[in-house]
Design a protein around this motif. Structure first.
Motif, mmCIF file in Angstrom:
data_model
loop_
_atom_site.group_PDB
_atom_site.id
_atom_site.type_symbol
_atom_site.label_atom_id
_atom_site.label_comp_id
_atom_site.label_asym_id
_atom_site.label_seq_id
_atom_site.Cartn_x
_atom_site.Cartn_y
_atom_site.Cartn_z
ATOM 1 N N VAL A 329 -45.249 -23.674 5.910
ATOM 2 C CA VAL A 329 -44.729 -23.667 4.538
ATOM 3 C C VAL A 329 -43.999 -24.978 4.237
ATOM 4 C CG1 VAL A 329 -43.105 -22.525 2.967
ATOM 5 C CG2 VAL A 329 -44.589 -21.144 4.437
ATOM 6 N N ALA A 330 -43.230 -25.461 5.202
ATOM 7 C CA ALA A 330 -42.507 -26.721 4.990
ATOM 8 C C ALA A 330 -43.479 -27.878 4.773
ATOM 9 C CB ALA A 330 -41.595 -26.998 6.180
ATOM 10 N N ALA A 331 -44.565 -27.903 5.563
ATOM 11 C CA ALA A 331 -45.551 -28.970 5.413
ATOM 12 C C ALA A 331 -46.254 -28.883 4.058
ATOM 13 C CB ALA A 331 -46.568 -28.889 6.554
ATOM 14 N N LEU A 332 -46.560 -27.668 3.622
ATOM 15 C CA LEU A 332 -47.182 -27.479 2.309
ATOM 16 C C LEU A 332 -46.231 -27.898 1.189
ATOM 17 C CD1 LEU A 332 -48.843 -23.996 2.947
ATOM 18 C CD2 LEU A 332 -50.073 -26.125 2.518
ATOM 19 N N ARG A 333 -44.960 -27.558 1.356
ATOM 20 C CA ARG A 333 -43.975 -27.921 0.344
ATOM 21 C C ARG A 333 -43.870 -29.443 0.232
ATOM 22 N NH1 ARG A 333 -39.897 -25.664 2.517
ATOM 23 N NH2 ARG A 333 -40.233 -23.576 1.635
ATOM 24 N N GLU A 334 -43.925 -30.103 1.365
ATOM 25 C CA GLU A 334 -43.836 -31.565 1.377
ATOM 26 C C GLU A 334 -45.006 -32.194 0.638
ATOM 27 O OE1 GLU A 334 -43.590 -35.159 4.700
ATOM 28 O OE2 GLU A 334 -43.091 -33.106 5.251
ATOM 29 N N GLN A 335 -46.179 -31.520 0.699
ATOM 30 C CA GLN A 335 -47.364 -32.029 0.001
ATOM 31 C C GLN A 335 -47.427 -31.570 -1.453
ATOM 32 O OE1 GLN A 335 -51.024 -31.271 2.042
ATOM 33 N NE2 GLN A 335 -50.449 -32.379 3.895
ATOM 34 N N GLY A 336 -46.455 -30.797 -1.900
ATOM 35 C CA GLY A 336 -46.468 -30.306 -3.271
ATOM 36 C C GLY A 336 -47.467 -29.192 -3.503
ATOM 37 N N ARG A 337 -47.821 -28.482 -2.438
ATOM 38 C CA ARG A 337 -48.837 -27.421 -2.550
ATOM 39 C C ARG A 337 -48.223 -26.036 -2.836
ATOM 40 N NH1 ARG A 337 -54.177 -28.858 -3.180
ATOM 41 N NH2 ARG A 337 -54.552 -30.828 -2.098
ATOM 42 N N ILE A 338 -46.920 -25.900 -2.718
ATOM 43 C CA ILE A 338 -46.274 -24.605 -2.958
ATOM 44 C C ILE A 338 -46.047 -24.431 -4.454
ATOM 45 C CG2 ILE A 338 -44.270 -23.164 -2.496
ATOM 46 C CD1 ILE A 338 -46.020 -23.583 -0.067
ATOM 47 N N VAL A 339 -46.676 -23.415 -5.017
ATOM 48 C CA VAL A 339 -46.546 -23.115 -6.443
ATOM 49 C C VAL A 339 -45.378 -22.154 -6.691
ATOM 50 C CG1 VAL A 339 -47.697 -22.097 -8.450
ATOM 51 C CG2 VAL A 339 -48.996 -23.516 -6.830
ATOM 52 N N ALA A 340 -45.192 -21.198 -5.799
ATOM 53 C CA ALA A 340 -44.123 -20.209 -5.954
ATOM 54 C C ALA A 340 -43.784 -19.626 -4.587
ATOM 55 C CB ALA A 340 -44.532 -19.094 -6.912
ATOM 56 N N GLU A 341 -42.531 -19.228 -4.436
ATOM 57 C CA GLU A 341 -42.072 -18.568 -3.214
ATOM 58 C C GLU A 341 -41.216 -17.361 -3.610
ATOM 59 O OE1 GLU A 341 -40.733 -21.264 0.113
ATOM 60 O OE2 GLU A 341 -40.786 -22.748 -1.527
ATOM 61 N N LYS A 342 -41.499 -16.238 -3.000
ATOM 62 C CA LYS A 342 -40.722 -15.028 -3.280
ATOM 63 C C LYS A 342 -40.190 -14.490 -1.966
ATOM 64 C CE LYS A 342 -40.910 -10.506 -5.533
ATOM 65 N NZ LYS A 342 -41.774 -9.527 -6.251
ATOM 66 N N ARG A 343 -38.871 -14.462 -1.845
ATOM 67 C CA ARG A 343 -38.240 -13.917 -0.654
ATOM 68 C C ARG A 343 -36.869 -13.340 -1.031
ATOM 69 N NH1 ARG A 343 -37.939 -19.476 0.466
ATOM 70 N NH2 ARG A 343 -39.754 -19.400 1.838
ATOM 71 N N PRO A 344 -36.433 -12.208 -0.480
ATOM 72 C CA PRO A 344 -37.271 -11.419 0.432
ATOM 73 C C PRO A 344 -38.366 -10.689 -0.320
ATOM 74 C CG PRO A 344 -35.230 -10.259 -0.022
ATOM 75 C CD PRO A 344 -35.109 -11.601 -0.684
ATOM 76 N N TYR A 345 -39.471 -10.484 0.354
ATOM 77 C CA TYR A 345 -40.615 -9.791 -0.230
ATOM 78 C C TYR A 345 -40.943 -8.599 0.668
ATOM 79 C CZ TYR A 345 -45.407 -8.884 -1.803
ATOM 80 O OH TYR A 345 -46.556 -8.290 -2.289
ATOM 81 N N LYS A 346 -40.726 -7.391 0.144
ATOM 82 C CA LYS A 346 -40.977 -6.174 0.911
ATOM 83 C C LYS A 346 -42.478 -5.917 0.995
ATOM 84 C CE LYS A 346 -36.885 -4.137 1.806
ATOM 85 N NZ LYS A 346 -36.472 -3.732 3.162
#
Length: 877
Positions: A329-346
């Motif tokens: 996830v960190a590597a994807l975030r660095e590349q600008g590939r993360i569109v959304a993150e939801k946590r905590p997610y049951k």
């Protein structure tokens, strides 16, 4: 059965029932006399049950106690009905559970199974099994299980091992067993495939990450809770009718971090309403993705090993899956590939039921059973009535499962269990070896390392335990078995497998005629019992405190077919009170000459009370019989409880005291009726509460044992409706007088003079002495002056009861108390009338609030009327 012993002499009962002093001795006497040993050569009709085999590393829990109580009740009744009864006990080797327990013991020594090697490890497991495996069998004796100990089986004993090898060979030769690479549940700690029942699902906190694949017009967003598996993606899937992605179908997008381009495929499995409507496809690490991959010919890239470590080449190689997830996830975030993150997610996460490790779906080469033809036969046996499921509404659940079965993964990467009987040759040969065949020998030949799923061997239980595949007397006499009793939670995992294997191995003959499915044990609040919640109850604790009979009766009183059972300790205490009531009633009966030595006199020599209780007893026998046949254990337990406590103890015994006091022929007839009713009740109760009924029945009758007594049958005598009406009238009259006495402030034992008047009293002449005795009403002397009276309406007419209460109560104190109560009631009435007379309040108040106030007003008026009526009956001071 052994030689019939000399009948015991009738002895006086001790003052109290002490189960701890007698249960063990009674049980061993039953076993020594051979009551539970079945005779396969008998000409009696057969009745057979095979015990669902508990794990050898376990102990008796409340679920076992419930099911064993049910099976024992069924078996004891059939034995009394003249059947040749076989209740066959045994235990399951419980592959993964037992291996995990021994591995845990080794870990305490700083070793693993690989350190000691397969042969030495299996020696340790067998030692473990000998040490702890018999514990539950001893606990079964505590509960009173009437099993045939001479036929005790174990899923890895020689005979059952032969059965396993035989059916594997037969299925293999028939093309119903094959080896293939498929997605399975994998435990990285136990390093084995798991069956679905070995996976516990829980709602865990995780994260839902939305990732953009590709770029520009050819980009697409997918969401995942397992970001590390994207390293093995081989496609992105969308629904074929989703207009948002129609232009991308057939094109390729780049998987971030990998440099690989994968196709966008159209598949109807995708839900366009969920998330973005696009899903990443990882065929080697997700069961649904595997199916998509099969449909579209996608490659399956394995990016994780059996320990849960990443194997994909690159910066994440060697990381544990849970370390790799945030790193990806960190590597994807660095590349600008993360569109959304939801946590905590049951979300629902599967855990290994033995070690609680999060399981991984994993592509693996395993052995499988082709279930389609077997499942079709299992479905047909229920549909055509060869096997009946109780309760019938659970048959639908059975069909839902059996009609939609997937092929069954039967191999496990364990050492403890039935090793798969397949040898591999140096030139790719595959040879399946039957029990009477020699395995191939020579250089390069090796046996498959895996063992079979525990459910494979336990699926053979109804016939392997009876001697299959050899021709055996037991198999001929007792197969198909009569009843399978088990929890509804393993209807799919075990019952369906037994149905499939039984029909296959036994030429279409079903393994059981009836399947009874009971519910699960829960605590008094309806919560599932578990160690983590701390709400589990050890049945041995209940048996120590209240006795085996009370424990069994508590469970059976709640055993409605297919329904969960909530229990609490106070209910066990209540059942103990029931056994105490039965004991005390029996002592009274025996001490007052109750007997079965004399027959019950003809009906014209009996009182209304005698005829009434005998008719109720006939109805009880009929009801209990019908409820046994339909597996209504809660209903039959309640029927026995209420007859014994309410009708027999609370009413007939009290009426019998009056009749016994008369002496002569009346007393002798009462003794015979009393003995007969008690004797029948003890036989009816025996399947549920075997220990106390054995003690009481042998004392009452002087005979050998109630275990082998004849099951009761109705007398066939027509019900005496007149006697029933008279006794019910008497009960109402006594109840109303007792209530009136209580209202007048009289103590229960306090005697008062009184008269019973009314035209209908001619019809109730025989009951008047009993009414006087049961209401502490003495004969009036000359100059009797009634100070209180009440009218009681009976079917025969109205009875007027007059009592002289002078000198029995402190009139001044009673008037003072009643005046205080009257003031409280009048204040309540005034408050309610004030609110209901307020138009503003009525305009704003909800309807349910107004209704509650109206109810309170009605209750207050009733209380005021009651107090005034009471005051009117008090003498003037």
């Amino acid at each position: 059965m052994t030689e019939t012993p000399t009948a015991p002499q009738r002895t006086e009962l001790p003052p109290a029932w002490n189960p701890a002093e007698v249960e063990a001795g009674l049980y061993e006497r039953w076993v020594e006399r051979g009551y539970f040993t079945a005779d396969a050569t008998s000409d009696k009709p057969p009745f057979s049950i095979v015990l669902p085999p508990p794990n050898v590393n376990g102990s008796l829990h409340m679920g076992h106690a419930l099911n064993h109580s049910i099976m024992d009740a069924l078996s004891r009744r059939r034995r009394m009905q003249g059947y040749e009864v076989l209740w066959l006990p045994g235990t399951d080797h419980a592959g993964i559970a037992t291996q995990t327990a021994v591995e845990r013991a080794l870990a305490g020594e700083g070793k693993s199974r690989h350190d000691v090697g397969r042969e030495k490890f299996l020696e340790r497991v067998w030692e473990w099994r000998e040490e702890v495996g018999g514990r539950i069998l001893g606990q079964m004796r505590r509960l009173g299980d009437g099993v045939d100990w001479s036929r005790t089986r174990f899923t890895m004993d020689e005979g059952l091992s032969q059965a396993v090898q035989t059916i594997f060979k037969k299925l293999f030769d028939d093309g119903l067993i094959y080896r293939a690479e498929r997605i399975i549940n994998w435990c990285p700690r136990c390093r084995t495939a798991l069956s679905d029942i070995e996976v516990d699902h829980s709602e865990d906190d995780g994260e839902l990450v939305s990732i953009r694949y590709g770029s520009g017009d050819r980009s697409i967003v997918v969401a995942t809770t397992r970001a590390e598996t994207m390293l093995g993606d081989t496609a992105v899937a969308v629904h074929p009718e989703d207009e948002r992605y129609r232009h991308l179908i057939g094109t390729e997008v780049e998987v971030p971090l990998t440099g690989r381009h994968v196709p966008v495929v159209a598949d109807e499995h995708v839900d366009p309403q969920f998330g973005t409507g696009a899903v990443k496809v990882t065929p080697a690490h997700d069961p649904n993705d595997f199916e998509i991959g099969q449909r579209h010919g996608l490659p399956a890239l394995t990016v994780m090993d059996g320990l849960g470590n990443i194997t994909a080449k690159g910066p994440f190689e060697g990381l544990d899956r849970f370390e790799a997830r945030p790193a990806v996830v960190a590597a994807l975030r660095e590349q600008g590939r993360i569109v959304a993150e939801k946590r905590p997610y049951k979300h629902s996460v599967g855990h290994c039921s033995r070690c609680d490790t999060v399981i991984e779906p994993r592509l693996s080469m395993q052995w499988w059973v082709k279930v389609a033809p077997l499942a079709e036969a299992a479905s047909g046996a229920v549909r055509d009535g060869r096997t009946t499921i109780h309760p019938p509404e659970l048959a639908k659940r059975y069909f839902d499962w059996v009609d939609n079965l997937n092929d069954w993964c039967i191999s496990r990467q364990l050492w403890w269990g039935h090793r798969i009987p397949v040898w591999y040759g140096p030139n790719g040969e595959v040879v399946c070896v039957g029990p009477d065949e020699q395995p191939p020998a020579g250089d390069g030949w090796r046996q498959d390392e895996d063992v079979l799923d525990t459910w494979f061997s336990s699926g053979l239980w109804p016939f392997s335990t009876l001697g299959w595949p050899d021709s055996a007397d037991d198999l001929a006499k007792f197969y198909p078995t009569s009843v399978l009793s088990t929890g509804y939670d393993i209807l799919f995992f075990w019952v369906v497998r037994m149905m499939m294997f039984g029909l296959y191995a036994m030429d279409g003959v079903q393994p059981f005629d009836h399947v009874f499915l009971h519910g699960l044990i829960r605590d008094q609040h309806g919560k599932k019992m578990s160690k983590s919640r701390g709400n589990g109850i050890d049945p041995l604790d209940w048996m120590d405190s209240y006795g085996a009979d009370a424990t069994r009766f508590t469970l059976l009183r709640g055993a409605n077919p297919g329904s969960d059972l909530a229990i609490a300790e106070e209910w066990a205490a209540g059942s103990r009170n029931f056994t105490t009531k039965l004991w005390n009633a029996s002592r009274f009966a025996l001490n007052n000459g109750a007997t079965v030595a004399r027959p019950v006199p003809a009906r014209d020599r009996l009182t209304d009370a005698d005829r009434w209780i005998l008719d109720l007893l006939d109805q009880l026998v009929t009801d209990v019989d019908g409820q046994f046949e339909s597996f209504q254990f809660a209903k039959l337990s309640e029927a026995l409880y209420h007859f014994t406590w309410d009708e027999f103890c609370d009413w007939y015994l009290e009426l019998a005291k009056v009749q016994l006091a008369e002496g002569g022929a009346r007393a002798e007839a009462t003794q015979a009726v009393l003995g007969h009713v008690l004797e029948v009740v003890l036989r009816l109760l025996h399947p549920l509460t075997p220990f106390i009924t054995e003690t009481l029945w042998t004392t009452l009758t002087g005979r050998e044992s109630v275990v082998v007594a004849e099951w009761p049958a109705p007398s066939g005598v027509e019900r005496d409706e007149v006697a029933a009406q008279r006794v019910e009238g008497l009960k109402k009259l006594v109840t109303e007088i007792r209530r009136f006495r209580s209202d007048q402030g009289l103590k229960p034992a306090q005697k008062v003079a009184g008269k019973v008047r009314g035209a209908c009293c001619v019809d109730l002449a025989d009951q008047v002495p009993a009414v006087r005795a049961l209401t502490r009403m003495t004969e009036p002397e000359d100059g009797f002056n009634a100070s209180a009276s009440l009218d009681v309406g009976l079917p025969q007419g109205t009875v007027k009861v007059e009592l002289d209460l002078s000198g029995t109560i402190d009139v001044a104190a009673e008037r003072k108390r009643l005046a205080k109560d009257l003031g409280v009631a009048e204040k309540e009435r005034a408050q309610c009338e004030g609110k209901l007379g307020n138009e503003a309040f009525l305009a704003k108040a909800p309807a349910d609030v107004v209704a509650k106030i109206q109810t309170r007003l009605a209750a207050a008026n009733a209380e005021i009327d009651r107090i005034h009526a009471r005051l009117d009956t008090l003498p003037q001071s």
